[in-house]
Design a protein around this motif. Structure first.
Motif, PDB file in Angstrom:
ATOM      1  N   ALA A  87       1.503  -0.892   0.000  1.00  0.00           N
ATOM      2  CA  ALA A  87      -0.132  -0.031   0.221  1.00  0.00           C
ATOM      3  C   ALA A  87       1.345   1.269   0.508  1.00  0.00           C
ATOM      4  N   ASP A  88       0.313   2.579  -0.684  1.00  0.00           N
ATOM      5  CA  ASP A  88       0.800   3.677  -0.202  1.00  0.00           C
ATOM      6  C   ASP A  88       0.856   4.053   0.684  1.00  0.00           C
ATOM      7  N   LEU A  89       1.609   4.238   1.475  1.00  0.00           N
ATOM      8  CA  LEU A  89       1.764   4.570   3.341  1.00  0.00           C
ATOM      9  C   LEU A  89       1.873   6.258   3.876  1.00  0.00           C
ATOM     10  N   PRO A 139      -8.262   4.905   7.735  1.00  0.00           N
ATOM     11  CA  PRO A 139      -9.516   4.927   7.797  1.00  0.00           C
ATOM     12  C   PRO A 139      -9.321   5.751   6.969  1.00  0.00           C
ATOM     13  N   ALA A 140     -10.991   5.772   7.222  1.00  0.00           N
ATOM     14  CA  ALA A 140     -11.896   6.256   6.002  1.00  0.00           C
ATOM     15  C   ALA A 140     -11.788   8.111   5.237  1.00  0.00           C
ATOM     16  N   ARG A 141     -11.266   8.235   3.879  1.00  0.00           N
ATOM     17  CA  ARG A 141     -10.371   9.084   3.803  1.00  0.00           C
ATOM     18  C   ARG A 141      -9.089   9.816   4.026  1.00  0.00           C
ATOM     19  N   ARG A 142      -8.539   8.545   4.950  1.00  0.00           N
ATOM     20  CA  ARG A 142      -7.332  10.018   5.517  1.00  0.00           C
ATOM     21  C   ARG A 142      -6.541   8.442   4.797  1.00  0.00           C
ATOM     22  N   ARG A 143      -5.202   8.703   5.681  1.00  0.00           N
ATOM     23  CA  ARG A 143      -4.090   7.682   5.279  1.00  0.00           C
ATOM     24  C   ARG A 143      -3.822   6.866   5.779  1.00  0.00           C
ATOM     25  N   ALA A 144      -2.882   6.042   5.584  1.00  0.00           N
ATOM     26  CA  ALA A 144      -2.954   4.888   6.308  1.00  0.00           C
ATOM     27  C   ALA A 144      -2.333   5.016   7.282  1.00  0.00           C
ATOM     28  N   GLN A 145      -2.562   4.211   8.213  1.00  0.00           N
ATOM     29  CA  GLN A 145      -1.928   4.593   9.821  1.00  0.00           C
ATOM     30  C   GLN A 145      -1.216   3.009  10.210  1.00  0.00           C
ATOM     31  N   LEU A 146       0.364   3.150  10.754  1.00  0.00           N
ATOM     32  CA  LEU A 146       1.134   2.336  11.637  1.00  0.00           C
ATOM     33  C   LEU A 146       0.018   2.375  12.629  1.00  0.00           C
ATOM     34  N   ILE A 147       0.623   0.607  13.317  1.00  0.00           N
ATOM     35  CA  ILE A 147       0.434   0.869  14.400  1.00  0.00           C
ATOM     36  C   ILE A 147       0.809  -0.186  14.903  1.00  0.00           C
TER      37      ILE A 147
END
Length: 274
Positions: A87-89, A139-147
């Motif tokens: 994915a594009d992170l 998240p919808a309409r937001r950039r990917a999150q690393l946890i």
């Protein structure tokens, strides 16, 4: 264990060496290669990245696997040569490859690296997770999150190996992966609530009590955390906080988490620890 198995290879009896066949994938214009090897009785994996005929990266480790967005924590079980979804992170339009390294330890010892597969290949992130793991959310309409799990406290006051607190740290790309304050606090608040009833805890030095104490700090509830120590004698409170801060300062997220909390209460805790 190896991330993939091999049934044949070249064996040199005199050097006791083994090199498995090349297993490669094409991802976004790059050829990603993994090979099992054994040298002087030690198993490992070679990880290589090629752009055309040019090798631009090589790493060797006990075990390496490529992180698949759909498989997430089960990426280690992806079959040989199966496609890997990235994915594009970072939001730059290019996909990013997450690589997990495992040193063979019984309780984990993981390292994560992320490589941008843009036109100019580059390493963009490294994290020594130790006993922690990583996952992704979109998240919808937001950039990917690393946890990532902060395993700094996983052996703090814990009875079992690695059974202590491992707060989730949310990270979003902002010219580098930065801690997402609101999401990190929310996750720690939920964890603290699941640990135990903080109003009725009578054993702060138990695994559950200490786990709750850490999660309260990571959720910015400093006063509640300090209140958990009310039942301790002065010397016990001193020893507890001294051990806590000695451990806390080892966290790669120490300064970000400190900023979540009430300065006056943190200062009081630090004074009690002296």
């Amino acid at each position: 264990m190896s991330v993939f198995s091999v049934s044949s290879g070249l064996i040199c009896e005199t050097a006791r060496a083994f090199m498995g066949p090349e297993l490669s994938r094409e991802i976004s214009g790059y050829r990603i290669v993994l090979r099992d090897f054994n040298w002087k009785g030690e198993d490992g994996v070679i990880f290589q990245v090629y752009k055309g005929p040019t090798k631009i990266l090589e790493r060797r480790a006990h075990s390496i696997f490529l992180f698949d967005v759909d498989k997430q924590g089960e990426s280690y079980s992806v079959k040989d040569n199966a496609s890997i979804k990235c994915a594009d992170l970072t939001g730059d339009g290019a996909v990013d490859l997450i690589v997990q390294e495992w040193n063979g330890g019984a309780y984990g010892c993981y390292k994560y690296d992320i490589y941008s597969l843009a036109k100019n290949f580059k390493h963009i992130w490294h994290h020594d997770a130790v006993y922690g793991h990583l996952r992704l959310e979109f998240p919808a309409r937001r950039r990917a999150q690393l946890i990532v799990e902060d395993s700094t406290f996983c052996n703090f006051k814990s009875v079992g190996q690695g059974s202590g607190a491992k707060p989730s740290i949310y990270l979003t790309w902002r010219k580098g992966f930065a801690v997402e304050r609101a999401a990190t606090i929310a996750a720690a608040k939920t964890a603290a609530g699941l640990d135990l009833d903080v109003e009725n805890d009578s054993d702060i030095e138990s695994t559950e009590g200490s786990r709750c104490f850490v999660d309260l700090i990571y959720s910015g509830q400093t006063s509640k955390a300090l209140a958990l120590l009310d039942g301790l004698k002065a010397e016990q409170k001193h020893d507890y906080l001294r051990s806590f801060f000695a451990t806390f300062k080892k966290s790669p997220f120490y300064f970000e988490i400190i900023a979540f909390n009430e300065r006056e209460v943190i200062a009081k805790m630090q004074k009690l620890a002296q």
